[in-house]
Design a protein around this motif. Sequence first.
Motif, PDB file in Angstrom:
ATOM      1  N   ASP A 108      -1.436  -4.443   0.219  1.00 16.77           N
ATOM      2  CA  ASP A 108      -0.315  -3.848   1.069  1.00 16.77           C
ATOM      3  C   ASP A 108      -1.001  -4.148   2.563  1.00 16.77           C
ATOM      4  O   ASP A 108      -1.936  -3.464   2.773  1.00 16.77           O
ATOM      5  CB  ASP A 108      -0.165  -2.363   1.081  1.00 16.77           C
ATOM      6  CG  ASP A 108       0.836  -1.490   1.936  1.00 16.77           C
ATOM      7  OD1 ASP A 108       1.311  -2.320   2.758  1.00 16.77           O
ATOM      8  OD2 ASP A 108       1.078  -0.469   1.933  1.00 16.77           O
ATOM      9  N   PRO A 109      -0.406  -4.676   3.410  1.00 13.38           N
ATOM     10  CA  PRO A 109      -0.889  -5.148   4.645  1.00 13.38           C
ATOM     11  C   PRO A 109      -1.150  -3.686   5.358  1.00 13.38           C
ATOM     12  O   PRO A 109      -2.102  -3.971   6.521  1.00 13.38           O
ATOM     13  CB  PRO A 109       0.047  -6.147   5.498  1.00 13.38           C
ATOM     14  CG  PRO A 109       0.796  -6.561   4.283  1.00 13.38           C
ATOM     15  CD  PRO A 109       0.923  -5.287   3.060  1.00 13.38           C
ATOM     16  N   ASP A 110      -0.458  -2.887   5.320  1.00  9.49           N
ATOM     17  CA  ASP A 110      -0.383  -1.792   6.192  1.00  9.49           C
ATOM     18  C   ASP A 110      -1.361  -0.414   5.487  1.00  9.49           C
ATOM     19  O   ASP A 110      -1.485   0.750   6.150  1.00  9.49           O
ATOM     20  CB  ASP A 110       0.917  -1.142   6.314  1.00  9.49           C
ATOM     21  CG  ASP A 110       1.889  -2.136   6.982  1.00  9.49           C
ATOM     22  OD1 ASP A 110       1.518  -2.700   8.097  1.00  9.49           O
ATOM     23  OD2 ASP A 110       2.869  -2.425   6.383  1.00  9.49           O
ATOM     24  N   VAL A 111      -2.257  -0.521   4.587  1.00 10.83           N
ATOM     25  CA  VAL A 111      -3.096   0.355   3.849  1.00 10.83           C
ATOM     26  C   VAL A 111      -4.400   0.368   4.756  1.00 10.83           C
ATOM     27  O   VAL A 111      -4.667  -0.799   5.222  1.00 10.83           O
ATOM     28  CB  VAL A 111      -3.148   0.209   2.560  1.00 10.83           C
ATOM     29  CG1 VAL A 111      -3.898  -1.109   2.283  1.00 10.83           C
ATOM     30  CG2 VAL A 111      -3.864   1.345   1.978  1.00 10.83           C
ATOM     31  N   LEU A 112      -4.891   1.550   4.914  1.00 10.33           N
ATOM     32  CA  LEU A 112      -6.024   1.364   5.518  1.00 10.33           C
ATOM     33  C   LEU A 112      -7.279   1.025   4.482  1.00 10.33           C
ATOM     34  O   LEU A 112      -7.342   1.232   3.185  1.00 10.33           O
ATOM     35  CB  LEU A 112      -6.728   2.892   5.933  1.00 10.33           C
ATOM     36  CG  LEU A 112      -5.589   3.645   7.152  1.00 10.33           C
ATOM     37  CD1 LEU A 112      -6.251   5.064   7.162  1.00 10.33           C
ATOM     38  CD2 LEU A 112      -6.081   2.675   8.379  1.00 10.33           C
ATOM     39  N   VAL A 113      -8.116   0.287   5.256  1.00 12.18           N
ATOM     40  CA  VAL A 113      -9.251  -0.435   4.266  1.00 12.18           C
ATOM     41  C   VAL A 113     -10.160   0.510   3.728  1.00 12.18           C
ATOM     42  O   VAL A 113     -10.566   0.426   2.433  1.00 12.18           O
ATOM     43  CB  VAL A 113     -10.143  -1.382   5.211  1.00 12.18           C
ATOM     44  CG1 VAL A 113     -11.450  -1.623   4.573  1.00 12.18           C
ATOM     45  CG2 VAL A 113      -9.418  -2.617   5.517  1.00 12.18           C
ATOM     46  N   GLU A 114     -10.158   1.669   4.119  1.00 11.00           N
ATOM     47  CA  GLU A 114     -11.197   2.764   3.731  1.00 11.00           C
ATOM     48  C   GLU A 114     -10.389   3.307   2.368  1.00 11.00           C
ATOM     49  O   GLU A 114     -11.192   3.947   1.691  1.00 11.00           O
ATOM     50  CB  GLU A 114     -11.258   4.199   4.538  1.00 11.00           C
ATOM     51  CG  GLU A 114     -10.019   4.762   4.827  1.00 11.00           C
ATOM     52  CD  GLU A 114     -10.339   5.821   6.071  1.00 11.00           C
ATOM     53  OE1 GLU A 114      -9.268   6.760   6.035  1.00 11.00           O
ATOM     54  OE2 GLU A 114     -11.285   5.931   6.478  1.00 11.00           O
ATOM     55  N   GLN A 115      -9.334   2.853   2.044  1.00  7.22           N
ATOM     56  CA  GLN A 115      -8.488   3.359   0.946  1.00  7.22           C
ATOM     57  C   GLN A 115      -8.563   2.442  -0.436  1.00  7.22           C
ATOM     58  O   GLN A 115      -8.143   2.659  -1.287  1.00  7.22           O
ATOM     59  CB  GLN A 115      -6.982   3.783   1.221  1.00  7.22           C
ATOM     60  CG  GLN A 115      -6.830   4.905   2.268  1.00  7.22           C
ATOM     61  CD  GLN A 115      -5.443   5.112   2.620  1.00  7.22           C
ATOM     62  OE1 GLN A 115      -4.407   4.179   2.435  1.00  7.22           O
ATOM     63  NE2 GLN A 115      -5.379   6.203   3.243  1.00  7.22           N
ATOM     64  N   LEU A 116      -9.245   1.320   0.167  1.00 10.87           N
ATOM     65  CA  LEU A 116      -9.312   0.354  -0.978  1.00 10.87           C
ATOM     66  C   LEU A 116     -10.562   0.108  -1.802  1.00 10.87           C
ATOM     67  O   LEU A 116     -11.698   0.844  -1.076  1.00 10.87           O
ATOM     68  CB  LEU A 116      -9.333  -1.157  -0.023  1.00 10.87           C
ATOM     69  CG  LEU A 116      -8.110  -1.334   0.510  1.00 10.87           C
ATOM     70  CD1 LEU A 116      -8.115  -2.809   1.397  1.00 10.87           C
ATOM     71  CD2 LEU A 116      -6.573  -0.971  -0.213  1.00 10.87           C
ATOM     72  N   GLY A 117     -10.610  -0.233  -3.010  1.00  7.88           N
ATOM     73  CA  GLY A 117     -11.819  -0.285  -3.981  1.00  7.88           C
ATOM     74  C   GLY A 117     -12.552  -1.722  -3.491  1.00  7.88           C
ATOM     75  O   GLY A 117     -11.993  -2.507  -2.545  1.00  7.88           O
ATOM     76  N   VAL A 118     -13.684  -1.883  -4.048  1.00  8.52           N
ATOM     77  CA  VAL A 118     -14.450  -3.024  -3.593  1.00  8.52           C
ATOM     78  C   VAL A 118     -13.615  -4.356  -3.848  1.00  8.52           C
ATOM     79  O   VAL A 118     -14.173  -5.232  -2.972  1.00  8.52           O
ATOM     80  CB  VAL A 118     -15.898  -2.959  -4.628  1.00  8.52           C
ATOM     81  CG1 VAL A 118     -16.681  -4.006  -4.156  1.00  8.52           C
ATOM     82  CG2 VAL A 118     -16.645  -1.807  -4.104  1.00  8.52           C
ATOM     83  N   GLY A 119     -13.156  -4.429  -5.094  1.00  6.68           N
ATOM     84  CA  GLY A 119     -12.515  -5.616  -5.405  1.00  6.68           C
ATOM     85  C   GLY A 119     -11.405  -6.164  -4.367  1.00  6.68           C
ATOM     86  O   GLY A 119     -11.281  -7.403  -3.905  1.00  6.68           O
ATOM     87  N   GLU A 120     -10.531  -5.006  -3.940  1.00  8.50           N
ATOM     88  CA  GLU A 120      -9.423  -5.284  -2.994  1.00  8.50           C
ATOM     89  C   GLU A 120     -10.113  -5.570  -1.677  1.00  8.50           C
ATOM     90  O   GLU A 120      -9.504  -6.240  -0.860  1.00  8.50           O
ATOM     91  CB  GLU A 120      -8.730  -3.942  -3.075  1.00  8.50           C
ATOM     92  CG  GLU A 120      -7.918  -3.370  -4.147  1.00  8.50           C
ATOM     93  CD  GLU A 120      -7.281  -2.384  -4.245  1.00  8.50           C
ATOM     94  OE1 GLU A 120      -6.014  -2.177  -4.454  1.00  8.50           O
ATOM     95  OE2 GLU A 120      -7.946  -1.278  -3.758  1.00  8.50           O
TER      96      GLU A 120
END
Length: 509
Positions: A135-147
């Motif tokens: 999702d282009p609009d999600v904050l990076v802090e909400q992503l896992g390492v692989g994402e």
Amino acid sequence: MTQPPAVELRGITKRFPGVVANRDINLTVARGEIHAIVGENGAGKSTLMKILYGMQRPDEGTIAIDGQHIDLRSPTDAIGAGIGMVHQHFMLADNLTVLENVVLGDEPRRGPRLDIAGARSRINELADTYGFPIDPDVLVEQLGVGERQRVEILKVLYRGARILILDEPTAVLVPQEVDELFRNLAELKREGVTIIFISHKLDEVLSVADTITVIRAGTTVRTVEPSSVTARQLAELMVGSELPTPETRDSTVTDQVELEVRELTVRADDGRTLIDDVGFRIRRGEVLGIAGVEGNGQHELINAILGIDDPAAGTIRLGDQDITHWSTRDRRDAGIGYIPQDRHREGLLLASPLWENVMLGHQARAPYSKGPWIDRKGARQRTIRTIADYDVRTPGPDVPAYALSGGNQQKLIVGREMEASPTLLIAAHPTRGIDVGAQASVWERLRQARADGLAVLLISADLEELIGLSDTLHVIYRGRLVAELDPATVTAEELGSYMTGARAEEARP
């Protein structure tokens, strides 16, 4: 007409003060292939890729991209030539969205305004083409390492990269994320992207690469196809000799008990039992190995012995002293050495020079202090000696710890602890994340120290390491020691069945 290679490096040499990082390196990477570069930590792999990415300039040699000789003075030049690099340590802003991170520094405009809609469309197109659902609009802090890694790859693809450099891309990934990354790489390859893959995980390299180039001591020694070599042969090319093993069979165990743990129980703040009635002895000249699936109480056991956590019950004796309620510093001063499982979080101050890192845990003792004052001269002299004795490859003691490769960081930690002359060494995953050469060096140091009378508590996920180095072998399962096994006769398969609880009840002492 034959197409020129995507990348051709000829005679690349790069010198730093006191070190030749690359010496007359030759490398040819065909278009649309996954080309792995393997070598020991410190062999010159990352330096070579930084040269290809324009972060550093070679002292000698030439670079050709798609048959055209180019002079890369900066990463901007490399990006302009279609080269992108994803570093081992990600360079993302957690408080920005995926879209904002991808376009940062290359913001699209429509007249005087940012073209956010155009950027979102382009990112979605790249994600769909290469199989990167995000999702282009999600904050990076909400992503896992692989994402997060996929975001880094999208960044370079967004800038038009046709040649992708991945520096140790699986170092921070769990197995499922590794599988997903390899599926992504296969899709990139199908779309014509050339991938240069730096790693020392040989099984992964053999499974994903089309071609493998081995670098040893700063120079290329051979280029092979995965079908023509085994992991062991590849490792021997990396180290330049027959692959070492951790095998230790000559007993040096004495009758003198150095560590005795009795009926040790550790509980969490919420009352859960983390260590349950654990007891064992380690004698001088003995390596006691503890095997277990991670999360079964190993970390809590270490913390209790080091005095980081207070036990709910039980006693801990070092030599003839009850240290159950001593502080961590007093235990360290009494002779407990510690090789931590996470060298970055627990073992080093990455931004500090090596001489400060060699002092850690021993800073109140000679040669690091004189009375209440730090003795910089003494600390630097000890560090210089440690660098030489433990083959830490670095220009000198003033280099920051982050500038060392993982294997050299680990050798520095081992040297720091051994030079303090401990009577007990707690070695937690001492060879995790390092290459076969550094691994062999650590094994040899442990064998030498054992022969000199050191008592060692070895905790590792490497079953070959545990079986090879240990004189006595325990299995920990759900916070309890459930089996005592003979390393001379147990197999890795048998050990694994105890670790997972399959044979725990029948073997419990």
